[in-house]
Design a protein around this motif. Structure first.
Motif, short mmCIF file in Angstrom:
data_model
loop_
_atom_site.label_atom_id
_atom_site.label_comp_id
_atom_site.label_asym_id
_atom_site.label_seq_id
_atom_site.Cartn_x
_atom_site.Cartn_y
_atom_site.Cartn_z
N PRO A 5 -4.69 -17.46 -5.36
CA PRO A 5 -4.84 -17.77 -3.87
C PRO A 5 -3.99 -17.27 -2.96
CG PRO A 5 -4.09 -19.54 -5.22
CD PRO A 5 -4.31 -18.53 -6.24
N HIS A 6 -2.82 -16.49 -3.63
CA HIS A 6 -1.51 -16.13 -2.82
C HIS A 6 -1.43 -14.48 -2.97
CE1 HIS A 6 -0.31 -20.25 -2.19
NE2 HIS A 6 -0.19 -20.50 -3.64
N LYS A 7 -2.38 -13.75 -3.49
CA LYS A 7 -2.70 -12.59 -3.54
C LYS A 7 -2.67 -11.71 -2.20
CE LYS A 7 -4.62 -8.39 -6.05
NZ LYS A 7 -4.05 -7.59 -4.99
N ALA A 8 -3.50 -12.20 -1.34
CA ALA A 8 -3.78 -11.62 -0.05
C ALA A 8 -2.59 -11.52 0.57
CB ALA A 8 -5.10 -12.22 0.48
N HIS A 9 -2.05 -12.96 0.68
CA HIS A 9 -0.76 -13.13 1.49
C HIS A 9 0.30 -12.09 1.05
CE1 HIS A 9 1.76 -15.04 4.39
NE2 HIS A 9 2.64 -15.43 3.40
N ALA A 10 0.49 -11.97 -0.13
CA ALA A 10 1.37 -11.05 -0.96
C ALA A 10 1.11 -9.87 -0.36
CB ALA A 10 1.60 -11.23 -2.40
N ASP A 11 0.03 -9.35 -0.56
CA ASP A 11 -0.42 -7.77 0.05
C ASP A 11 -0.17 -7.59 1.40
OD1 ASP A 11 -1.31 -7.44 -2.68
OD2 ASP A 11 -3.39 -7.65 -2.20
N ARG A 12 -0.42 -8.56 2.26
CA ARG A 12 -0.06 -8.53 3.61
C ARG A 12 1.41 -8.00 4.01
NH1 ARG A 12 -3.97 -12.25 4.13
NH2 ARG A 12 -2.52 -14.10 4.35
N ILE A 13 2.31 -9.11 3.05
CA ILE A 13 3.75 -9.07 3.24
C ILE A 13 4.28 -7.52 2.78
CG2 ILE A 13 5.86 -9.80 2.17
CD1 ILE A 13 4.53 -12.56 2.08
N VAL A 14 3.64 -6.87 1.87
CA VAL A 14 4.12 -5.75 1.20
C VAL A 14 3.64 -4.69 2.38
CG1 VAL A 14 3.53 -3.95 -0.61
CG2 VAL A 14 4.25 -6.35 -1.03
N LYS A 15 2.26 -4.93 2.95
CA LYS A 15 1.70 -4.03 3.84
C LYS A 15 2.60 -3.74 5.13
CE LYS A 15 -2.17 -2.63 6.56
NZ LYS A 15 -2.52 -3.32 7.94
N GLN A 16 3.25 -4.88 5.55
CA GLN A 16 4.10 -5.02 6.62
C GLN A 16 5.37 -4.33 6.13
OE1 GLN A 16 4.96 -8.93 8.40
NE2 GLN A 16 6.17 -8.15 9.95
N PHE A 17 6.04 -4.61 5.24
CA PHE A 17 7.12 -4.03 4.92
C PHE A 17 7.18 -2.54 4.64
CE2 PHE A 17 10.22 -2.61 1.33
CZ PHE A 17 11.14 -2.95 1.57
N LEU A 37 6.03 -5.23 -6.14
CA LEU A 37 6.91 -5.97 -5.06
C LEU A 37 5.82 -6.93 -4.71
CD1 LEU A 37 8.97 -6.69 -3.17
CD2 LEU A 37 8.02 -4.80 -1.87
N SER A 38 4.38 -6.64 -4.44
CA SER A 38 3.40 -7.62 -4.24
C SER A 38 3.44 -8.54 -5.26
CB SER A 38 2.08 -7.02 -4.01
OG SER A 38 1.00 -7.93 -3.63
N VAL A 39 3.44 -8.23 -6.51
CA VAL A 39 2.93 -9.23 -7.77
C VAL A 39 4.36 -10.18 -7.70
CG1 VAL A 39 3.18 -9.44 -10.33
CG2 VAL A 39 1.44 -7.90 -9.20
N MET A 40 5.63 -9.76 -7.40
CA MET A 40 6.80 -10.41 -7.40
C MET A 40 6.41 -11.59 -6.28
SD MET A 40 9.94 -7.98 -8.23
CE MET A 40 9.55 -6.66 -7.69
N ILE A 41 6.07 -11.27 -5.01
CA ILE A 41 6.09 -11.87 -4.02
C ILE A 41 5.09 -13.21 -4.29
CG2 ILE A 41 5.27 -12.28 -1.51
CD1 ILE A 41 6.46 -9.47 -1.25
N GLU A 42 3.83 -12.60 -4.72
CA GLU A 42 2.81 -13.75 -5.15
C GLU A 42 3.12 -14.67 -6.26
OE1 GLU A 42 -1.58 -13.58 -7.16
OE2 GLU A 42 -0.37 -11.75 -7.00
N SER A 43 4.03 -14.27 -7.11
CA SER A 43 4.58 -15.16 -8.13
C SER A 43 5.46 -16.15 -7.49
CB SER A 43 5.47 -14.33 -9.15
OG SER A 43 6.11 -15.19 -10.20
N ALA A 44 6.30 -15.58 -6.54
CA ALA A 44 7.40 -16.41 -5.75
C ALA A 44 6.79 -17.49 -4.86
CB ALA A 44 8.50 -15.64 -5.04
N LEU A 45 5.45 -17.24 -4.14
CA LEU A 45 4.68 -17.95 -3.47
C LEU A 45 4.00 -19.19 -4.43
CD1 LEU A 45 2.79 -15.37 -1.12
CD2 LEU A 45 4.61 -17.23 -0.43
N ASN A 46 3.54 -18.68 -5.47
CA ASN A 46 2.99 -19.52 -6.62
C ASN A 46 4.19 -20.71 -7.16
OD1 ASN A 46 0.43 -18.47 -6.51
ND2 ASN A 46 0.90 -17.06 -8.16
#
Length: 75
Positions: A5-17, A37-46
């Motif tokens: 569920p948090h993959k799309a949000h993580a991808d948006r964060i990386v895109k913005q970065f 980086l996207s996977v790490m952000i997704e993991s942190a969100l989860n």
């Protein structure tokens, strides 16, 4: 496939970065690194969401226990 569920949000964060660091720096970092980086952000969100859910479950359990004691006249 597992629900992510948090993959799309993580991808948006990386895109913005990627946009914020600029083309020069982004070109020096490969797609695999950005994917990591996207996977790490997704993991942190989860983890943050699961921690919040677990805390809520604990609070609900305490409330249920308190209500049970009140109903039994123990309070």
């Amino acid at each position: 496939m597992h629900d992510r569920p948090h993959k799309a949000h993580a991808d948006r964060i990386v895109k913005q970065f990627r946009e914020e660091v600029g083309e020069t720096i982004a070109a020096e970092v490969n797609d695999r690194d950005f994917d990591g980086l996207s996977v790490m952000i997704e993991s942190a969100l989860n983890t943050a969401v699961m921690d919040a859910l677990n805390a809520t479950v604990e609070e609900i359990q305490q409330l249920a226990d308190h209500t049970r004691k009140r109903a039994a006249g123990e309070l």
